[in-house]
Design a protein around this motif. Structure first.
Motif, PDB file in Angstrom:
ATOM      1  N   ALA A 141      28.977  40.710  32.808  1.00  0.00           N
ATOM      2  CA  ALA A 141      30.400  40.742  33.136  1.00  0.00           C
ATOM      3  C   ALA A 141      31.131  41.667  32.176  1.00  0.00           C
TER       4      ALA A 141
ATOM      5  N   TRP B  51      30.998  46.015  37.122  1.00  0.00           N
ATOM      6  CA  TRP B  51      32.079  45.050  37.325  1.00  0.00           C
ATOM      7  C   TRP B  51      33.439  45.745  37.247  1.00  0.00           C
TER       8      TRP B  51
ATOM      9  N   ASP C 203      36.343  39.704  38.903  1.00  0.00           N
ATOM     10  CA  ASP C 203      35.547  38.585  38.428  1.00  0.00           C
ATOM     11  C   ASP C 203      36.332  37.278  38.582  1.00  0.00           C
TER      12      ASP C 203
ATOM     13  N   TRP D 176      35.683  34.506  37.302  1.00  0.00           N
ATOM     14  CA  TRP D 176      35.672  33.735  36.058  1.00  0.00           C
ATOM     15  C   TRP D 176      36.971  33.906  35.292  1.00  0.00           C
TER      16      TRP D 176
ATOM     17  N   ARG E 286      26.628  36.765  31.340  1.00  0.00           N
ATOM     18  CA  ARG E 286      26.726  36.420  32.759  1.00  0.00           C
ATOM     19  C   ARG E 286      26.333  37.649  33.569  1.00  0.00           C
TER      20      ARG E 286
ATOM     21  N   GLY F  85      27.215  36.579  39.290  1.00  0.00           N
ATOM     22  CA  GLY F  85      28.617  36.226  39.377  1.00  0.00           C
ATOM     23  C   GLY F  85      29.184  36.319  40.773  1.00  0.00           C
TER      24      GLY F  85
ATOM     25  N   LEU G  90      32.540  37.547  42.663  1.00  0.00           N
ATOM     26  CA  LEU G  90      33.724  38.394  42.571  1.00  0.00           C
ATOM     27  C   LEU G  90      34.542  38.228  43.838  1.00  0.00           C
TER      28      LEU G  90
END
Length: 274
Positions: free
Chosen positions: A190, A195, A205, A207, A233, A236, A238
């Motif tokens: 990440a 990303w 992201d 998160w 990470r 993930g 997105l």
């Protein structure tokens, strides 16, 4: 460590959409008792998914026999949308399992992650082998919202391929003109270039946008070892910037004391305005 018999997220109610991604680890020859043996892990994968009850599940590295076994184990509730990376759609698969009770599949698509995305099995950017993305456009039966769900797996060796693939994915999501979620084993942490390229395209992201993080922020590649807080990470979820993210988690449960995969699952609970 969480209670291995209790879901980290579990079933959600509309308008929430529970998105989950898991690299299931392709089947390789291993002694039955080895932690990497598919025969050992198969039931743990099914137990993890059925207990977590995602609305949308993305999987990576599923060989055809694994995909068939997982489809049978999950039962008719989840509709599989999986495609292999080969020229004729065979071989190692990425794809989606979609909750039929919540989602109606309107369209299925796949693209090669290459300069020729409409040529299955094509390779570019020094990839180790063909990489691809699989998508479904769905309608939420409860809210009427339409969104695009994408599953993919970026290249493990070529940073150039990961960046260019991320740029292509950003264009794909943008061109659909719908809310979207992109779930992957990104093979990069990440905040790294792929990303960031997706964030530049409006796919961010989950998160960092979540109202709440459930559990410890551990890395997503424990490789059957104790998860490490603050680890990378590389897997993930997105989402497009029009999503509200209620909670996220890295799932290190071991149903029956067995690791489902060398990767940990990642969850995000999102919602879009109707």
């Amino acid at each position: 460590m969480p209670d291995d018999d209790r879901p980290v997220i579990g079933a959600v109610q509309p308008p929430e959409v529970h998105c989950m991604t898991l690299n299931v680890r392709r089947r390789v020859p291993r002694p039955t008792g080895h932690p990497d043996a598919w025969e050992r892990r198969r039931d743990a994968v099914a137990a993890l998914v059925t207990s977590e009850a995602p609305t949308v599940l993305a999987v990576q590295e599923a060989l055809p026999t694994q995909a068939d076994e997982l489809t049978a184990a999950l039962g008719p509730r989840w509709e599989p949308v999986l495609v292999g990376r080969g020229v004729r759609g065979g071989g190692e698969q990425v794809g989606l399992f979609l909750d039929r009770e919540r989602l109606e599949v309107l369209e299925r698509r796949s693209w090669a992650l290459s300069r020729r995305p409409h040529r299955p099995g094509s390779r570019s950017w020094a990839t180790s082998f063909p990489r691809h993305a699989v998508a479904a456009v769905v309608r939420d039966r409860s809210t009427g919202t339409r969104f695009t769900a994408v599953a993919t797996h970026l290249d493990v060796l070529s940073p150039w391929a990961r960046l260019r693939s991320a740029e292509l994915l950003g264009r794909i999501v943008r061109d659909r003109g719908l809310p979207g979620v992109v779930m992957a084993d990104w093979n990069s942490p990440a905040g790294s270039a792929p990303w960031r390229a997706l964030a530049d395209a409006g796919v961010v992201d989950s998160w960092s946008r979540a109202s709440r993080q459930v559990g410890d922020p551990v890395g997503t590649y424990p490789h059957y070892a104790e998860p490490r807080v603050g680890g990378r990470r590389i897997d993930g979820v997105l989402v497009t910037t029009d999503a509200t993210v209620d909670r996220v988690a890295v799932d290190v449960r071991r149903p029956g004391g067995v690791w489902p995969s060398d990767h940990a699952a990642v969850h995000a609970v999102v919602r879009w305005a109707s």
